[in-house]
Design a protein around this motif. Structure first.
Motif, short mmCIF file in Angstrom:
data_model
loop_
_atom_site.label_atom_id
_atom_site.label_comp_id
_atom_site.label_asym_id
_atom_site.label_seq_id
_atom_site.Cartn_x
_atom_site.Cartn_y
_atom_site.Cartn_z
N VAL A 54 1.94 -1.48 -7.44
CA VAL A 54 1.05 -1.49 -6.98
C VAL A 54 1.16 -3.18 -7.28
N GLY A 55 1.12 -3.76 -6.44
CA GLY A 55 1.34 -5.34 -6.44
C GLY A 55 0.37 -5.94 -6.03
N GLY A 56 0.36 -7.38 -6.31
CA GLY A 56 -1.18 -8.10 -5.98
C GLY A 56 -0.66 -7.81 -4.19
N GLU A 57 0.15 -7.68 -3.41
CA GLU A 57 0.11 -7.89 -2.05
C GLU A 57 -0.40 -6.63 -1.65
N ALA A 58 -0.48 -5.66 -2.17
CA ALA A 58 -0.29 -4.22 -1.85
C ALA A 58 -2.17 -4.59 -1.61
N ARG A 59 -2.72 -5.09 -3.27
CA ARG A 59 -4.56 -4.66 -3.38
C ARG A 59 -4.53 -5.91 -2.14
N SER A 60 -3.92 -6.91 -2.52
CA SER A 60 -4.50 -7.82 -1.13
C SER A 60 -4.50 -7.29 0.50
N VAL A 61 -3.67 -6.45 0.34
CA VAL A 61 -4.04 -5.82 2.24
C VAL A 61 -4.77 -4.78 1.44
N ALA A 62 -5.00 -3.67 0.49
CA ALA A 62 -6.33 -2.72 0.54
C ALA A 62 -7.30 -3.63 0.70
N ARG A 63 -7.89 -4.32 0.04
CA ARG A 63 -9.09 -5.20 0.13
C ARG A 63 -9.37 -5.52 1.50
N THR A 64 -8.40 -5.79 2.66
CA THR A 64 -9.14 -6.54 3.78
C THR A 64 -8.76 -5.73 4.18
N LEU A 65 -8.41 -4.48 4.03
CA LEU A 65 -8.15 -2.25 5.20
C LEU A 65 -9.78 -2.01 4.88
N LEU A 66 -10.35 -2.52 3.39
CA LEU A 66 -11.12 -1.55 2.97
C LEU A 66 -12.90 -2.04 2.80
N ALA A 98 -2.91 7.23 2.93
CA ALA A 98 -1.56 7.13 3.04
C ALA A 98 -1.33 6.08 3.64
N ILE A 99 -2.24 4.98 3.89
CA ILE A 99 -1.70 3.70 3.63
C ILE A 99 -1.43 2.98 2.34
N LEU A 100 -2.55 3.06 1.32
CA LEU A 100 -2.52 3.01 0.34
C LEU A 100 -1.25 3.50 -0.61
N LEU A 101 -0.74 4.60 -0.51
CA LEU A 101 0.26 4.99 -1.05
C LEU A 101 1.64 4.17 -0.63
N GLN A 102 1.89 4.01 1.01
CA GLN A 102 2.52 3.19 1.59
C GLN A 102 2.82 2.06 0.88
N LEU A 103 1.99 1.49 0.83
CA LEU A 103 1.86 -0.28 0.06
C LEU A 103 2.34 -0.58 -1.38
N ALA A 104 2.38 0.72 -2.16
CA ALA A 104 2.67 1.26 -3.60
C ALA A 104 4.32 1.05 -3.52
N ASP A 105 4.77 1.00 -2.37
CA ASP A 105 6.73 0.79 -2.51
C ASP A 105 6.42 -0.64 -2.17
N PRO A 106 6.80 -1.93 -3.27
CA PRO A 106 6.77 -3.40 -3.42
C PRO A 106 7.30 -3.36 -1.57
N ARG A 107 8.24 -3.05 -1.26
CA ARG A 107 9.32 -2.80 0.04
C ARG A 107 8.05 -2.99 1.46
N VAL A 108 7.62 -2.15 1.27
CA VAL A 108 6.25 -1.18 2.18
C VAL A 108 5.20 -2.67 1.98
N ALA A 109 4.98 -3.01 0.77
CA ALA A 109 3.85 -3.77 1.11
C ALA A 109 4.14 -5.84 0.96
N ARG A 110 5.48 -5.94 0.71
CA ARG A 110 5.56 -7.85 1.26
C ARG A 110 6.26 -7.41 2.82
#
Length: 275
Positions: free
Chosen positions: A173-185, A26-38
């Motif tokens: 899925v942009g760079g900010e989303a991937r960065s947060v995802a790496r931290t999370l997982l 769910a978090i990764l899907l949320q981050l796939a919206d660039p607004r949420v990711a930023r």
């Protein structure tokens, strides 16, 4: 508007702790919206306090789904206070964002629903139409208790599936989303001791619950062997989980509500200027 019978249907679904297996997806899907990711990348405490942020989200969702009016109001005030500074104008490469954006809040709520339905049906089998419709309507308050409104929230499973498919096709899925995802997982010093052993299965389950295009965009390598492993895990979970006592299955929800009630009682005794 959801009636009392439908509320009970939703609560029987939402109280199942096994749904927490879908939190990462769910978090990764949320981050796939660039607004949420930023917003998350620039304002969230995921990197420093990942469990605190996850528990905060969990406590809000459980309070809205299962709490009384006072507990819901306290949870909404707490979330709105955290969201107040989360905003920025658009720049050349990134969209504007605000934690009070009703559409973004609706998207966040919808990811919880979309992943929960997939998990529920993997564990318990297909939902019948009336139950699925009640579950869809039951998730609406997660968004509209904040700034999102009931308007635009699907009324049935069929409407949700159509809307969900359209939104998935627009994700990025942009760079900010991937960065947060790496931290999370990934293993982090901020995580409690011993959690490193849990991360590989968490990553695999999280990847399995993502749509293939989103999974690939996050860089997950998906193979037939990975699919077989996950299928085996879910087969085992679906055989064991329904046999567990309700006290065990509902333990995360009850623990979350106890935390929320303790915070609510403490806040109620604070001097007014400190709230």
């Amino acid at each position: 508007m959801i009636d009392q019978d439908e509320r009970e249907v939703f609560r029987r679904h939402g109280a199942e702790g096994v749904l927490l297996l879908g939190g990462g997806a769910a978090i990764l899907l949320q981050l796939a919206d660039p607004r949420v990711a930023r917003g998350v990348a620039e304002h969230s405490g995921f990197r420093e306090r990942p469990l605190d942020r996850l528990l905060g989200t969990l406590d809000y969702v459980y309070a809205v789904g299962f709490g009384d009016d006072e507990l819901v109001a306290d949870a909404v005030r707490a979330v709105n206070a955290r969201h107040a500074p989360v905003r920025a104008h658009a720049d050349d490469a990134r969209p504007a964002y605000s934690a009070f954006d009703a559409d973004a809040q609706r998207w966040v709520a919808s990811t919880l629903l979309g992943v929960a339905i997939v998990l529920h049906e993997r564990i318990y089998g297909p939902l019948d139409e009336p139950t699925a419709d009640a579950v869809v309507r039951g998730y609406a308050p997660v968004g509209f208790r904040l700034q999102a409104s009931r308007e635009g929230w699907p009324d049935t499973r069929a409407e949700f599936d159509t809307w969900w498919s359209e939104r998935l096709a627009r994700l990025e899925v942009g760079g900010e989303a991937r960065s947060v995802a790496r931290t999370l997982l990934s293993h982090s010093p901020a995580l409690p001791f011993g959690t490193a052993a849990l991360l590989p299965p968490v990553r695999l389950i999280t990847a399995s619950l993502l749509p293939p295009d989103v999974r690939a965009a996050y860089g997950f390598r998906w193979t037939p062997r990975a699919q077989r492993v996950v299928d085996g895990w879910f087969l085992g979970i679906s055989a064991v989980w329904p046999l567990l006592p309700r006290a065990v299955r509902h333990a995360p929800m009850r623990a979350s509500l106890r935390r929320a009630r303790r915070r609510s009682r403490y806040a109620g005794h604070e001097p007014r200027g400190r709230r």
